[in-house]
Scaffold this motif. Structure first.
Motif, PDB file in Angstrom:
ATOM      1  N   ILE A  37      -9.251  -0.365  -1.417  1.00  0.00           N
ATOM      2  CA  ILE A  37      -9.292  -1.263  -2.587  1.00  0.00           C
ATOM      3  C   ILE A  37      -8.773  -2.632  -2.166  1.00  0.00           C
ATOM      4  CG2 ILE A  37      -8.407  -1.742  -4.904  1.00  0.00           C
ATOM      5  CD1 ILE A  37      -7.942   1.233  -5.267  1.00  0.00           C
ATOM      6  N   GLY A  38      -7.638  -2.611  -1.452  1.00  0.00           N
ATOM      7  CA  GLY A  38      -6.991  -3.849  -1.062  1.00  0.00           C
ATOM      8  C   GLY A  38      -7.886  -4.736  -0.196  1.00  0.00           C
ATOM      9  N   ARG A  50       2.637   4.383 -11.797  1.00  0.00           N
ATOM     10  CA  ARG A  50       2.605   4.649 -10.358  1.00  0.00           C
ATOM     11  C   ARG A  50       3.746   4.096  -9.556  1.00  0.00           C
ATOM     12  NH1 ARG A  50      -3.213   5.601  -9.379  1.00  0.00           N
ATOM     13  NH2 ARG A  50      -3.947   5.438 -11.480  1.00  0.00           N
ATOM     14  N   VAL A  96       0.829  -1.201   0.000  1.00  0.00           N
ATOM     15  CA  VAL A  96       0.000   0.000   0.000  1.00  0.00           C
ATOM     16  C   VAL A  96       0.871   1.261   0.000  1.00  0.00           C
ATOM     17  CG1 VAL A  96      -0.291   0.203   2.481  1.00  0.00           C
ATOM     18  CG2 VAL A  96      -2.102   0.990   0.975  1.00  0.00           C
ATOM     19  N   VAL A 131       1.344   2.676  -3.298  1.00  0.00           N
ATOM     20  CA  VAL A 131       0.199   3.348  -3.893  1.00  0.00           C
ATOM     21  C   VAL A 131      -0.035   4.709  -3.243  1.00  0.00           C
ATOM     22  CG1 VAL A 131      -2.222   3.115  -4.473  1.00  0.00           C
ATOM     23  CG2 VAL A 131      -0.780   1.088  -4.335  1.00  0.00           C
ATOM     24  N   ASP A 132       0.119   4.773  -1.926  1.00  0.00           N
ATOM     25  CA  ASP A 132      -0.184   6.054  -1.278  1.00  0.00           C
ATOM     26  C   ASP A 132       1.005   7.009  -1.273  1.00  0.00           C
ATOM     27  OD1 ASP A 132       1.474   5.568   0.918  1.00  0.00           O
ATOM     28  OD2 ASP A 132      -0.108   4.743   2.139  1.00  0.00           O
ATOM     29  N   GLY A 133       2.132   6.565  -1.787  1.00  0.00           N
ATOM     30  CA  GLY A 133       3.251   7.476  -1.934  1.00  0.00           C
ATOM     31  C   GLY A 133       4.225   7.471  -0.761  1.00  0.00           C
ATOM     32  N   ALA A 185      -6.347   3.439  -1.408  1.00  0.00           N
ATOM     33  CA  ALA A 185      -5.625   2.240  -1.851  1.00  0.00           C
ATOM     34  C   ALA A 185      -5.857   1.094  -0.872  1.00  0.00           C
ATOM     35  CB  ALA A 185      -4.141   2.544  -1.972  1.00  0.00           C
ATOM     36  N   PHE A 191      -4.062  -3.326  -4.636  1.00  0.00           N
ATOM     37  CA  PHE A 191      -4.392  -1.947  -4.293  1.00  0.00           C
ATOM     38  C   PHE A 191      -4.784  -1.111  -5.492  1.00  0.00           C
ATOM     39  CE2 PHE A 191      -1.420  -3.431  -1.049  1.00  0.00           C
ATOM     40  CZ  PHE A 191      -2.268  -3.357   0.038  1.00  0.00           C
ATOM     41  N   ARG A 241      -5.372   8.947  -1.124  1.00  0.00           N
ATOM     42  CA  ARG A 241      -4.546   7.908  -1.732  1.00  0.00           C
ATOM     43  C   ARG A 241      -4.270   6.772  -0.760  1.00  0.00           C
ATOM     44  NH1 ARG A 241      -0.053   9.584  -5.782  1.00  0.00           N
ATOM     45  NH2 ARG A 241       1.276   9.137  -4.026  1.00  0.00           N
ATOM     46  N   ALA A 242      -3.831   7.150   0.436  1.00  0.00           N
ATOM     47  CA  ALA A 242      -3.487   6.130   1.420  1.00  0.00           C
ATOM     48  C   ALA A 242      -4.714   5.307   1.803  1.00  0.00           C
ATOM     49  CB  ALA A 242      -2.879   6.795   2.655  1.00  0.00           C
TER      50      ALA A 242
END
Lengths: 734, 318
Positions: free
Chosen positions: B171-172, A249, A142, A145-147, B168, A231, B164-165
């Motif tokens: 989704i997971g 990404r 994750v 994905v969230d950076g 994501a 994710f 985003r955090a």
């Protein structure tokens, strides 16, 4: 694509698929086709195969199906006589390589269950972690994905020494990247080198020792493939979506350290499918054109002290800086601070000494990110009350950077420097003025820290366009003079660029819907010659804003066919405004007060309206509190104009637009203006001059009435007649 | 000549979002007309009411609000059960208020454990709210997602700073998210675009446009909800075609009009009635604006609104 690389990759792929087949045959004999195989504790089976093909490999029999696919994918080896492009075959060879390697690794789990530790941390007698299970993947994936972790470096082989290995690892850690290590170079592995150098490895430190064989590279690619499925909502088997997701990404790249064998080439070719480029320390051939990857595909022969920076650049990774590292507090709260004489320790610029600040863009190779140089004495070498000449030269580089953005970045210096507690900044360009308070110097503030501030904030606020920032600060008089000369040239060029930009020369205009929160149907159209009515957004600002925030309020609009050149109507603009105003505004003119005038939010600097008796137009600015000849004060007029309504005869305008050649073109332009508040007339005087001369009425400004002449139409009409104001003889407005 | 009611022609439709899991899935959205305009289009799923449950015993509630839950206020599981068993709640909205760093700052794993217990205790869809603290919500809601995998919770608020955090992670672990923006149609649309870019599936997004209480900026919220609906149904604004949640109970029950006791403000009348009506009226307004899920507190207010929904859902002759 380089023939050498492709030939090697295809050769390597053949070898690896061959190995996989041999392993499979051996396993089949020993355990039979129904034997279960797989990686430990995962619902993604063999993840690359599952992600790409959608085939869940559960048994040896399933593996056979995949091996058949591999053979179909494998291209013929490249012969000397073939000169066709090789990209596609090499990529397919790379894909087959990964499928084959996953099968080999799965059989390894079967044959030698304790080959890998299957945990997060290395054990004393076994440092190889193997495939990440779903618990690790969920926790870590994750972050991609969230950076929190932008991506990973897949390192094959080993550095020349353990010290270099440690340095590379730490540099990558500092960029928050994961380091996935596999393979060896001349018997040495990066993982072992790190342990020897006393660096702690394992998932918690993001230094992951996947395996001793180059084949363990599939654990890295498999991790990325699973992250996209888990994710990114990508379905198993949707290879195109998975690959695109990774390219866009997951900022990963391969970094082979040491001799690149055929097998390594095959893995590197595979990684390119995911958009992961290769950055090598050895002089292998390069593949520079952009295609599958965002930028280059293979960049080689990079010295070890530059390899991390190069990798980040090639992969297009943005540097994230969370904190401005200076000894003072930093934030908008300090913007309005004044440093008065009694608190003053040091000052520069502002007419007291020479002072200049300049932001210029450079080539990527000319800028070293984070380099801050102080040339001349800093604050620790001056005494209270001293003054020094000062120049700050900020050099930026970025793949998306354009020289048009230089002035926008430079304009930020003012508030960004002002955010430092104990510092006051006024002005811009070569009229800038900085004062440093005693308290700041006591806390250890140096001029050099201004470089730290600019570096951090440019990255934070303008990461979309800026990849690298270096700052040079000068207090040495000769050097300052040099920069001053340079700046004059730059300013001249910039001013010419802005002046040379017309609505005709640009095909794209920008929208601004920032104010729709309170004026729901309002859409600003910003053209090179019509600044937003708030005065805050010009065409270049919008262009940069869009680069930085592509889904934000400033969207590019292809203006399309010009349907009414004098009114300023274009097909593309009409369609856009219609849609963005949610059908409230059907047509809009950029240059007219009377026909479909642009709507206004509430933030306009001035209001223009007609004075029927004088056959002219008046403009009043927000700061003018008095009565105006139209019988309304600014506040009343603002109520007529704002809120996103189209009210012919009333228009919100910026001060800048009044002196534009496109100002109310449909009504006759500046020539129509019969009344302005004195303060506005004075403010615009300089900029009005050339336009008046072009109109052939150099003294036109004197013909415009103001509140000293009168605040009713009756009062100003005799004045206009006496002066022979051109509006009186123009076509009737209504 | 017979009179014909003029009809709006709609080009869009709100997406249908299934909430919860298994046999207890409740679907929201799916409208192809303005709220309750049954003479113009279909409303396959009438608006739903989620009953609030708090993770810790509330300290600042007026007694009139706490009274129905006085026996369960310290126990979120019992509270949730009571909402379902006694009051027939269609959904539960768990407010993780104590995670606020300015309150008790309950750690993320503890909040996740509470959520898990509540989600195990009830079958109805479970909505989980953080406290709109960007960083803390990220921590808490990520943990909640992980702990409650597969339960298809509805989690939020997701804002610009943490979509985003949390997105994501959602989704997971397959949860639904609430995209929260401060009363602004363009920001709402932008966040939906961003969530789409992140690959959050379209059947996992609910819009939380931020809703205030009656007398406290409700008209502004009303306009924004109404505009979102208009854009979605008439102006083909695909990224706004999602159901809307209105989380207003906590706003209503902190207003002065609800908190002042009768001796303190005799002119305002019976305190309990006042609170119930304030909440019901706020609910009624956002219903008419276009909300699909109402987060409510007082059982009596809920009953009033439920009746109203039933009445409004009767299809007339026209």
């Amino acid at each position: 694509m380089s023939k050498i690389i492709c030939s090697a990759a295809i050769r390597g792929a053949h070898k690896i698929v061959g190995t996989a087949e041999a392993k499979y045959e051996g396993a089949l004999k020993k355990w039979g086709p129904d034997q279960e195989i797989g990686f430990p504790n995962t619902t993604y089976y063999l993840p690359i195969i599952y992600g790409m093909l959608g085939i869940p490999v559960k048994t040896l029999a399933d593996a056979k199906k995949v091996l058949d696919k591999c053979k179909k994918l494998l291209p013929e080896p490249v012969s000397d006589k073939v000169w066709l492009p090789y990209l596609a075959p090499a990529l397919e060879a790379g894909m087959a390589t990964f499928f084959a390697e996953e099968i080999i690794e799965a059989i390894r789990y079967l044959e030698d269950p304790d080959f890998y530790t299957k945990g997060e941390d290395p054990l004393p007698d076994n440092i190889w972690l193997g495939a990440a299970d779903d618990v690790i993947m969920r926790k870590r994936g994750v972050e991609f994905v969230d950076g929190t972790a932008p991506g990973f470096a897949a390192i094959l082989g080993a550095a020349p020494t353990k010290e270099i290995a440690a340095k590379i690892a730490i540099e990558l850690q500092e960029k928050n990247l994961y380091v996935f290590m596999c393979g060896d170079h001349e018997g040495k592995t990066m993982s072992e080198q790190l342990i020897e150098a006393g660096v702690q490895i394992g998932w918690p430190t993001r230094l992951v020792s996947f395996g001793p064989s180059y084949m363990a590279a599939v654990f890295a690619i498999g991790f990325a493939t699973r992250a996209a499925m888990s994710f990114g909502g990508v379905k198993p088997g949707d290879f195109a979506a998975n690959l695109r997701y990774n390219k866009d990404r997951i900022f990963a790249f391969a970094m082979p350290l040491g001799t690149v064998t055929d097998e390594w080439y095959a893995n590197a070719a595979g990684a390119i499918n995911w958009g992961f480029p290769t950055i090598a320390d050895t002089p292998i051939p390069q593949i520079l054109p952009t295609g599958i990857c965002t930028y280059e595909h293979v960049v080689s022969n990079i010295p070890h002290d530059q390899i991390v920076a190069k990798a980040i650049e090639v992969r297009g990774l943005k540097v994230s800086i969370s904190k401005v590292d200076i000894p003072m507090s930093y934030g908008p709260a300090f913007e309005g601070e004044r440093i008065r004489k009694d608190d003053l320790y040091f000052e520069c610029g502002g007419g007291r000494t020479l002072g200049v600040e300049l932001t210029v863009s450079k080539d990527m190779s000319e800028v070293e990110d984070g380099k801050i140089e102080m040339i001349g004495p800093d604050l620790d070498q001056v005494k209270e009350g001293d003054k020094l000449p000062f120049a700050m030269l900020i050099e930026v580089a970025g793949r998306q950077m354009q020289s048009d953005f230089e002035p926008i970045l430079e304009r930020q210096i003012h508030h960004l420097v002002n955010y430092v507690q104990g510092i006051m900044h006024i002005g811009q360009r070569n009229i800038m003025w900085i004062r440093v308070g005693k308290a700041a110097v006591e806390k250890g503030f140096l001029l050099k820290h201004l470089g730290t501030v600019m570096h951090a904030k440019y990255h934070q606020d303008f990461g979309g366009i800026v990849d690298k920032v270096q700052v040079k600060l000068y207090t040495d008089e000769e050097k300052v003079k040099e920069i001053l000369e340079l700046s004059k040239k730059v300013y001249k060029k910039r001013d010419e660029r802005v002046e040379g930009m017309t609505d005709e020369t640009e095909e794209t205009y920008y929208s601004c819907t920032l104010c729709q929160s309170f004026a729901p149907s309002h859409v600003c159209i910003i053209t090179p010659e019509r600044v937003g009515m708030c005065g805050a957004y010009n065409w270049l600002d919008c262009k940069a804003s869009f680069e930085i925030n592509p889904t934000g309020p400033n969207q590019p609009i292809i203006k399309g066919e010009c349907t009414e050149p004098v009114l300023g109507q274009w097909k593309g603009i009409t369609d856009f405004v219609n849609k963005a105003s949610r059908q409230k505004v059907e047509q809009v003119s950029a240059y007219s007060l009377m026909n479909f005038p642009m709507t206004a939010c509430g933030c306009f600097e001035c209001v223009a309206t007609i004075l029927p008796m004088c056959n002219g137009i008046m403009v009043v600015n927000r700061d003018f509190m008095g009565m105006t000849p139209c019988g309304m004060k600014f506040t009343t007029l603002a109520g007529m104009v704002g809120g996103g309504n189209q009210t012919p005869g009333f228009l919100g305008v910026s001060k800048h637009y009044i002196c534009s050649k496109k100002f109310l073109l449909a009504e006759g332009g500046l020539k129509r203006v019969v009344w302005l508040p004195k303060m506005l007339k004075e403010e615009l005087a300089e900029r009005m001059k050339p336009i008046c001369e072009e109109m052939g009425i150099p003294n036109f400004a004197d013909m415009i009435a103001d509140e000293t002449v009168g605040t009713t139409e009756e009062e100003i009409l005799p004045f206009l007649e006496e002066k022979g104001h051109p509006a009186l003889t123009m076509d009737p407005l209504m | 000549m017979t009179f014909e009611i003029p009809k709006v022609s709609y080009s869009g439709k709100i997406k249908e979002i299934p909430l919860g899991r298994g046999e207890n899935i409740i679907t929201v959205g799916g409208e192809s007309c303005y709220p309750f305009h049954l003479f113009e289009g279909a409303i396959p799923h009438p608006p739903k009411i989620a009953m609030e449950v708090y993770d810790k015993e509330p300290e600042d509630w007026p007694d009139t609000a706490l009274e129905p839950f006085a026996d369960v206020a310290g126990d979120p599981v019992a509270w949730a059960r009571k909402c379902v068993d006694t009051y027939g709640a269609e959904m539960i909205a768990l407010q993780l208020a104590s995670t606020d760093p300015n309150a008790e700052d309950t750690p993320a794993d503890e909040a996740a454990a509470i959520t898990k217990k509540v989600s195990d205790a009830v079958d109805v869809p479970l909505i989980v709210f953080g406290t709109s603290n960007t960083d803390k919500d990220t921590e808490v809601l990520k943990a909640v997602c992980e702990t409650c995998e597969g339960k298809n919770l509805i989690i939020g608020p997701l804002g610009e700073g943490n979509y985003r955090a949390i997105g994501a992670t959602a989704i997971g672990y397959k949860h639904t998210v609430m995209a929260s923006t401060p009363i602004d149609i363009n920001l709402a649309k932008q966040l939906n675009i961003l969530l789409g870019n992140l690959n959050v599936p379209d059947d996992k997004i609910i819009i939380d446009p931020t809703t205030g209480a009656l007398g406290y900026g409700l008209e502004y919220c009303y306009s924004v909800i109404e505009r979102i609906r208009t854009a979605a149904l008439i102006q083909e604004d695909e990224r706004l075609q999602f159901p809307i949640i209105a989380n207003f109970a906590k706003e209503v029950w902190k207003t002065k009009e609800v908190k002042l006791s009768e001796p303190e403000a005799p002119l305002l009348g019976d305190q309990k009635k006042r609170g119930v009506l304030m909440e019901a009226m706020t609910a009624q307004c956002v219903l008419l604006a276009g909300a699909d899920i109402l987060v409510m507190r007082h059982p009596e207010a809920i009953n009033l609104v439920k009746e109203s929904i039933q009445d409004l859902m009767i299809k007339g002759e026209g």
